[in-house]
Design an enzyme around this catalytic site. Structure first.
Site, mmCIF file in Angstrom:
data_model
loop_
_atom_site.group_PDB
_atom_site.id
_atom_site.type_symbol
_atom_site.label_atom_id
_atom_site.label_comp_id
_atom_site.label_asym_id
_atom_site.label_seq_id
_atom_site.Cartn_x
_atom_site.Cartn_y
_atom_site.Cartn_z
ATOM 1 N N SER A 60 61.262 19.494 44.675
ATOM 2 C CA SER A 60 60.734 19.892 44.006
ATOM 3 C C SER A 60 60.106 18.873 43.314
ATOM 4 O O SER A 60 61.314 17.705 42.772
ATOM 5 C CB SER A 60 59.822 20.613 43.342
ATOM 6 O OG SER A 60 60.475 22.062 44.899
HETATM 7 N N1 SAH Z 1 63.295 23.833 46.973
HETATM 8 C C1 SAH Z 1 63.695 22.497 47.665
HETATM 9 C C2 SAH Z 1 62.526 22.485 47.681
HETATM 10 C C3 SAH Z 1 62.115 23.195 49.086
HETATM 11 S S1 SAH Z 1 60.411 22.714 49.883
HETATM 12 C C4 SAH Z 1 64.688 21.267 47.560
HETATM 13 O O1 SAH Z 1 64.772 21.507 45.839
HETATM 14 O O2 SAH Z 1 64.418 20.344 47.704
HETATM 15 C C5 SAH Z 1 59.754 23.884 50.944
HETATM 16 C C6 SAH Z 1 61.153 24.505 51.445
HETATM 17 O O3 SAH Z 1 60.654 25.662 51.560
HETATM 18 C C7 SAH Z 1 60.444 23.219 52.750
HETATM 19 O O4 SAH Z 1 62.163 22.977 53.084
HETATM 20 C C8 SAH Z 1 60.919 24.110 53.710
HETATM 21 O O5 SAH Z 1 61.503 23.863 55.833
HETATM 22 C C9 SAH Z 1 60.670 25.431 53.822
HETATM 23 N N2 SAH Z 1 59.986 27.020 53.962
HETATM 24 C C10 SAH Z 1 59.060 26.981 53.859
HETATM 25 N N3 SAH Z 1 58.313 28.302 54.604
HETATM 26 C C11 SAH Z 1 59.312 28.818 54.681
HETATM 27 C C12 SAH Z 1 60.039 29.975 55.676
HETATM 28 N N4 SAH Z 1 59.365 30.572 56.172
HETATM 29 N N5 SAH Z 1 61.496 30.644 55.039
HETATM 30 C C13 SAH Z 1 62.335 29.453 55.234
HETATM 31 N N6 SAH Z 1 61.943 27.868 54.314
HETATM 32 C C14 SAH Z 1 61.124 28.022 54.439
#
Ligand code: SAH
Length: 212
Positions: A60
């Site tokens: 992010s």
């Molecule tokens: N917090 C992260 C950025 C998140 S991007 C950072 O600081 O880098 C969103 C993430 O959510 C992705 O890695 C994606 O794989 C995950 N994601 C999406 N749907 C999800 C779910 N149902 N359960 C777990 N993770 C999920």
């Protein structure tokens, strides 16, 4: 210690964007964002942008990490749940501010890399697991704070159930990538109070775990 001028500029951008909580800024200032980025992006750590981390996912934007962490009003008494570990950057910002962080990622390879980084940073109050965040973490519920790092169509009902009374959830809501709202949800005795924190842009919350 003098602040690296690039980090100084990034912190200034965060302040101008509304991150005023000194504890949040203090953690971001000390955290080397480059270790969360891959190859050619490593040197672009100070850009206030979401950057690719592989598997069509992004780390992010620092401003959003700052605003979400600030809105979460987290303290060292709180047990926190994060959905979407991704690179581990948001987890590394949250962990020093809370008692214990539980984080769930659906991509096993991303999770392995994130766990490696969090170990290197010696952040020992984080428990990470590969799974479907939609199910939350019932064994550890209730959580005083929940941060969802992927965009959901609505407040995920199972996660809301796992939020303590008086607890706060921050979640991007909206399926259209160009029309998402960062939303603060406070669980009250008999329901929820929601607050719109403004527009945002996240990858979608996806059901199920990725094999591998
Ligand atoms: N917090 C992260 C950025 C998140 S991007 C950072 O600081 O880098 C969103 C993430 O959510 C992705 O890695 C994606 O794989 C995950 N994601 C999406 N749907 C999800 C779910 N149902 N359960 C777990 N993770 C999920």
């Amino acid at each position: 210690m003098n602040l690296d001028p690039r980090m100084g500029r990034l912190i200034l951008e965060l302040r101008q964007g509304g991150v005023t909580d000194a504890r949040v800024l203090g953690v971001i200032e000390k955290l080397p964002r480059s270790i969360f980025l891959a190859g050619p992006f490593k040197d672009r750590w100070d850009e206030n942008l979401a950057l690719p981390i592989g598997y069509h996912q992004t780390v992010s934007q620092p401003l959003i990490v700052g605003l979400m962490t600030q809105a979460l009003e987290v303290s060292d008494r709180h047990k926190v749940l994060e959905i979407g570990t991704g690179s581990g950057y948001q987890a590394a910002v949250l962990a020093p501010l809370c008692r214990r962080l539980y984080t769930i990622e659906r991509h096993p390879a991303l999770l392995r890399e994130a766990e490696e980084r969090l170990r290197e940073l010696k952040l020992t109050n984080i428990t990470a697991v590969c799974g479907d965040g939609a199910a939350g973490w019932p064994e550890q519920a209730p959580f005083e704070r929940i941060l969802v790092a992927a965009a959901a169509p609505d407040v995920p009902p199972v996660l809301f159930e796992q939020l303590a009374i008086g607890g706060i959830m921050i979640v991007p809501i909206g399926l259209d990538e160009n029309d998402q709202r960062l939303t603060k949800v406070v669980r009250t005795e008999d329901g929820a109070e929601t607050e719109d924190l403004g527009p945002t842009r996240f990858v979608p919350f996806v059901d199920g775990v990725v094999a591998g």
